[in-house]
Structure formats: C-alpha cells, structure tokens
Design an enzyme around this catalytic site. Structure first.
Site, PDB file in Angstrom:
ATOM      1  CB  SER A 126     -10.773  32.309 -12.027  1.00 28.58           C
ATOM      2  OG  SER A 126      -9.498  31.993 -11.548  1.00 28.58           O
ATOM      3  N   PRO A 128     -16.046  30.481 -14.703  1.00 28.26           N
ATOM      4  CG  PRO A 128     -18.309  31.020 -14.897  1.00 28.26           C
ATOM      5  CD  PRO A 128     -16.944  31.511 -15.244  1.00 28.26           C
ATOM      6  N   GLY A 340      -9.850  22.408  23.346  1.00 21.11           N
ATOM      7  CA  GLY A 340     -11.187  22.989  23.148  1.00 21.11           C
ATOM      8  C   GLY A 340     -11.146  24.489  22.878  1.00 21.11           C
ATOM      9  CD  GLU A 363      -2.084  35.275  -6.460  1.00 25.46           C
ATOM     10  OE1 GLU A 363      -0.895  35.297  -6.799  1.00 25.46           O
ATOM     11  OE2 GLU A 363      -2.648  36.209  -5.855  1.00 25.46           O
TER      12      GLU A 363
HETATM   13  N1  COS Z   1       5.610  31.083 -16.410  1.00 24.58           N
HETATM   14  C1  COS Z   1       5.676  31.596 -17.654  1.00 24.58           C
HETATM   15  N2  COS Z   1       5.043  31.058 -18.696  1.00 24.58           N
HETATM   16  C2  COS Z   1       4.335  29.943 -18.488  1.00 24.58           C
HETATM   17  C3  COS Z   1       4.210  29.349 -17.218  1.00 24.58           C
HETATM   18  C4  COS Z   1       4.908  29.968 -16.149  1.00 24.58           C
HETATM   19  N3  COS Z   1       4.866  29.501 -14.909  1.00 24.58           N
HETATM   20  N4  COS Z   1       3.439  28.270 -17.325  1.00 24.58           N
HETATM   21  C5  COS Z   1       3.064  28.177 -18.600  1.00 24.58           C
HETATM   22  N5  COS Z   1       3.601  29.178 -19.290  1.00 24.58           N
HETATM   23  C6  COS Z   1       3.452  29.458 -20.725  1.00 24.58           C
HETATM   24  C7  COS Z   1       4.023  28.334 -21.589  1.00 24.58           C
HETATM   25  O1  COS Z   1       5.394  28.550 -21.824  1.00 24.58           O
HETATM   26  C8  COS Z   1       3.197  28.471 -22.846  1.00 24.58           C
HETATM   27  O2  COS Z   1       3.661  29.546 -23.649  1.00 24.58           O
HETATM   28  P1  COS Z   1       4.092  29.316 -25.193  1.00 24.58           P
HETATM   29  O3  COS Z   1       2.993  28.555 -25.859  1.00 24.58           O
HETATM   30  O4  COS Z   1       4.280  30.693 -25.714  1.00 24.58           O
HETATM   31  O5  COS Z   1       5.386  28.535 -25.119  1.00 24.58           O
HETATM   32  C9  COS Z   1       1.834  28.925 -22.324  1.00 24.58           C
HETATM   33  O6  COS Z   1       2.048  29.452 -21.018  1.00 24.58           O
HETATM   34  C10 COS Z   1       0.822  27.805 -22.230  1.00 24.58           C
HETATM   35  O7  COS Z   1       1.396  26.765 -21.515  1.00 24.58           O
HETATM   36  P2  COS Z   1       1.058  25.248 -21.844  1.00 24.58           P
HETATM   37  O8  COS Z   1       1.111  25.007 -23.304  1.00 24.58           O
HETATM   38  O9  COS Z   1       1.926  24.447 -20.963  1.00 24.58           O
HETATM   39  O10 COS Z   1      -0.479  25.190 -21.417  1.00 24.58           O
HETATM   40  P3  COS Z   1      -1.247  24.186 -20.472  1.00 24.58           P
HETATM   41  O11 COS Z   1      -2.679  24.500 -20.677  1.00 24.58           O
HETATM   42  O12 COS Z   1      -0.791  22.782 -20.662  1.00 24.58           O
HETATM   43  O13 COS Z   1      -0.797  24.625 -18.975  1.00 24.58           O
HETATM   44  C11 COS Z   1      -0.880  26.052 -17.033  1.00 24.58           C
HETATM   45  C12 COS Z   1      -0.826  25.932 -18.546  1.00 24.58           C
HETATM   46  C13 COS Z   1      -1.581  24.874 -16.396  1.00 24.58           C
HETATM   47  C14 COS Z   1       0.545  26.124 -16.497  1.00 24.58           C
HETATM   48  C15 COS Z   1      -1.647  27.360 -16.793  1.00 24.58           C
HETATM   49  O14 COS Z   1      -2.934  27.245 -17.350  1.00 24.58           O
HETATM   50  C16 COS Z   1      -1.748  27.744 -15.339  1.00 24.58           C
HETATM   51  O15 COS Z   1      -0.814  28.286 -14.755  1.00 24.58           O
HETATM   52  N6  COS Z   1      -2.953  27.528 -14.737  1.00 24.58           N
HETATM   53  C17 COS Z   1      -3.236  27.985 -13.409  1.00 24.58           C
HETATM   54  C18 COS Z   1      -3.822  29.355 -13.486  1.00 24.58           C
HETATM   55  C19 COS Z   1      -3.973  29.958 -12.150  1.00 24.58           C
HETATM   56  O16 COS Z   1      -3.015  30.110 -11.405  1.00 24.58           O
HETATM   57  N7  COS Z   1      -5.211  30.355 -11.834  1.00 24.58           N
HETATM   58  C20 COS Z   1      -5.493  31.057 -10.668  1.00 24.58           C
HETATM   59  C21 COS Z   1      -6.143  32.327 -11.104  1.00 24.58           C
HETATM   60  S1  COS Z   1      -5.685  33.720 -10.234  1.00 24.58           S
HETATM   61  S2  COS Z   1      -6.443  33.471  -8.449  1.00 24.58           S
END
Ligand code: COS
Length: 379
Positions: A126, A128, A340, A363
């Site tokens: 993560s 900012p 309470g 996550e």
């Molecule tokens: N498992 C495996 N691969 C995944 C996945 C999952 N759950 N979700 C996405 N991917 C892969 C996709 O297959 C894609 O790979 P390819 O381009 O090689 O096919 C890649 O990740 C990017 O995915 P996408 O094109 O769908 O990107 P987006 O930006 O639209 O979405 C999300 C990606 C939103 C799913 C991702 O950014 C996410 O999980 N965000 C949350 C992050 C998080 O949990 N943060 C907390 C931090 S740790 S406390």
C-alpha cells in the site's frame, strides 16, 4: 467435505487456545490502551511455532496445513487481534510467498529465521495513493545492473517498525504497467530506508503500523523475488492466501465476542430472570451463532481448497467478505447484550468491536473482495 478435524489439527487448536488464554489475555486491555506492541507475546508465539506454521520443517517451519493455521488464527484472535495480525502477516504474506517463489539463498537467509519467529516480516504494497488500486505503484525500483535503487513511500505497514525484513513492491518499468512491478526483500537499516510515524488507530492498537520512506535505497539484485516483472503476480497470489488468514481473524473476533455475550447473558439478571431467558436476547444469540457458523464453513472451505492446491481466490474472498461483516455485526450485538458494561473496557467486547473494523479494510476492502468474486463468477 470432511467436517472432522484430524488429531493434529485439534491439538494445534487446543495449544493456541491455551496459549491465548494464559499468555495473551493478561494485559490485553493495557496493551490496547497504551498502544503497546506485544513484544514478549510475539516472541513466545515464535517459540510455539505460530509464526511459521505452514512453512516446511526444512526451512524451520511447522509443516502444517492451512486448516491448522486458520484454527490457530481464530483462537489467538478470540483474545487478541493485535497479536493475530502479526501472526497473519508473517505466515501468509511474508513466509508463504518466500517459500513458494524465493531462491534457495533467500530461503536460507530470510525464510528460516522468519519461520522460527526469530525475526518478523512486513508486506509493503500500500501507498498513500495506491491502496485498493494496487497496480498504481508510485514507488520506483530503478535497475542499475547489479542492484536496484528504490524510491518512494509505503503506508499503513503492519509490523512497520518491528519487522527486520520487508517485502517491498515497486515499479521498474512504468510502460509495462503491473507487469513492470517487482517485489524486493529489503532489510531494515539499509541507508535511505526510514521508518515513518506510527499510526494511531481505532483498533488493533497493539500492532505496529507505520509509513516507510525509501530514498535511493540500494538493494542487491539477488533480493528481487521471482523473474523481472513478477511482483504484482506475487502480491495477488500472496493476498489470496492472506485473505483466508484475515477471514479466520474476523471469525475469531466474532467467536470471542459471542462467547463473552453468551456467558454474560446467563449471569446477568433483568426483570427477575437471567437475560438469556428473554426472547430478545435469545434471537440475538441465534443470529450471532448462525452467522459465525456460516463464516467458519466459508473459512474452512477456502483453507481446504488451498491445501488441495486448487484455485481458492473466490472462496477466500467470500470467506473474508462474510466473516468480516459477521465480526462487525456480532461484536456490535455483543456490546448490546452487555448493555452499559459492554461499552466499557473491562468487558472486552468494546475492544473487539473496534478491532473488527479493520478486517473489512486490510488485505483488500470488502469492495475489493466483491470485485474478486464477481470477476471469478463472470469469467
Ligand atoms: N489472484 C490472482 N491474480 C489476480 C487477482 C487474484 N485475486 N486479481 C487480479 N489478478 C491479476 C489479474 O489476472 C491481472 O493479471 P494479468 O494482467 O497478468 O492477467 C492482474 O492481476 C491485474 O488485474 P486487473 O487487470 O484486473 O487490474 P485492476 O487494476 O482492474 O484490479 C485488483 C486489480 C483490484 C484486483 C487489485 O489491484 C487488488 O487486489 N487490489 C487490492 C489490493 C489489496 O488487497 N491491498 C491491500 C494491501 S495489503 S494490507
């Protein structure tokens, strides 16, 4: 699906329950109030093998399955979610990825002490301006031949100050978008690596959450995990597993609050009888227990699929989505049942209510879980 636990799984659950009741319960209120990192408790968790549960014994771990892990996570979370988040990050986000994708040298140097709990790790994705939108990494990793230069800032990093080893994600080739992201093992103390301010939080106040700053931090090439551009795949894979751990944390928080509410309802009298004799309370207990059981089944299904080596991204996301909402609902009702008393510290449920909220955020927020689930459904 087999609903019977093995002898080993039951033994792990029992050991975690005993540990939580004897070692974590004393002082949990004070640690929360004073925002004290549970140093001694985490050291003991390491000795007990809770920090590298699923790592192969060859690398200092317990060689256990995911079911054992989620059972232990839930028991620890029933008492102290600030401790279980340390456990979750070390096991799921740090050790698991290192074991699966690290080189033999990386495993010997970092995984072994991490799995033994001699040191702990952090997962630094993560930023900012990149939380849910994780592909938009602004931290850069410039390829300088035999090393990378890392520049950028990471936010809300669990174990931020306590960790000795940080898995840091950074963009090497912006043109390639998420295929240009790399993951690096960065040791604390490297020149240019500064641990920023400690966050003051609503819940899990014993855990140590920091921002981290990297200015021209020189990281040797051998500290990159996987091939060039593999970082985002690593993050997604690791988070799929991590979400099962957080789901079990949410489950444990809900179970802990429920157990306290049930006990209290049988002791407290109102209108001449124990409050458990009133249907208003019985219905609350019923809803709480039903949602907890549903969460447990979702968590166990995801854990089992993971152990079988099957795709569990959707099931893990469902478990986290449902169990985190359950934790919110159950802790709120546990306060309501206590009246309470529930609103004050010594009955524990107010802390659980505050701790529950983060399970809907870290996550992957609940909204991100819905994205993961719907994409799998519509695939
Ligand atoms: N498992 C495996 N691969 C995944 C996945 C999952 N759950 N979700 C996405 N991917 C892969 C996709 O297959 C894609 O790979 P390819 O381009 O090689 O096919 C890649 O990740 C990017 O995915 P996408 O094109 O769908 O990107 P987006 O930006 O639209 O979405 C999300 C990606 C939103 C799913 C991702 O950014 C996410 O999980 N965000 C949350 C992050 C998080 O949990 N943060 C907390 C931090 S740790 S406390």
């Amino acid at each position: 699906m087999d609903f019977n636990y093995t002898e080993e799984q039951l033994a792990v659950q029992e050991a975690a329950r005993e540990f939580a009741e004897h070692e974590l319960l004393p002082g949990v209120i004070e640690r929360d109030e004073k925002e004290m990192f549970p140093t001694e408790q985490v050291r003991k968790m390491g000795e007990m093998g809770f920090l590298g549960m699923m790592v192969s014994p060859e690398y200092g771990g317990g060689g256990m399955d995911t079911i054992s892990y989620v059972l232990a996570m839930a028991e620890i979370s029933k008492i102290d979610a600030s401790c279980s988040v340390v456990m979750s990050v070390n096991n799921s986000l740090v050790c698991w990825g290192l074991e699966k994708y690290g080189t033999e040298e990386q495993k010997q140097k970092y995984l072994v002490p991490l799995a033994k709990g001699e040191i702990i790790g952090a997962f630094c994705l993560s930023e900012p301006e990149a939380g849910s939108d994780a592909t938009s990494q602004r931290t850069t990793a410039e390829d300088k031949g035999d090393h990378y230069l890392i520049n950028g800032t990471k936010n809300w990093i669990t174990n931020g100050n306590t960790a000795s080893v940080h898995i840091v994600f950074a963009q090497t080739d912006k043109e390639k978008r998420h295929h240009g992201i790399n993951a690096f093992i960065i040791e604390k103390g490297l020149p240019g690596f500064v641990v920023g301010k400690k966050e003051k939080k609503l819940g899990i106040r014993g855990s140590d959450t920091h921002s981290l700053m990297f200015t021209d931090v020189k990281v040797p090439k051998e500290n990159r995990i996987g091939e060039d551009g593999f970082g985002f795949s690593l993050a997604m894979g690791v988070l799929n597993g991590g979400r099962v751990g957080i789901a079990s944390q949410a489950l444990g928080i809900a179970e802990g609050a429920f157990e306290r509410a049930l006990k209290y309802s049988k002791e407290r009298k109102a209108f001449g009888v124990e409050i458990s004799k009133h249907q208003a309370i019985q219905f609350k207990l019923t809803d709480m227990a039903t949602a907890i059981d549903a969460s447990k089944l979702l968590v166990l299904r995801a854990a089992k699929l993971k152990d079988e080596g099957k795709n569990f991204a959707k099931e893990g996301a469902m478990a986290k989505l449902f169990a985190s909402q359950t934790a919110m609902d159950v802790t709120s009702e546990a306060i309501q049942i206590h009246g309470g008393y529930g609103y004050v510290q010594e009955y524990h449920v107010e802390r659980m209510y505050r701790d529950a909220k983060i399970t809907q955020i870290y996550e992957g927020t609940s909204e991100i879980q819905k994205i993961v689930i719907s994409r799998e459904l519509l695939r």
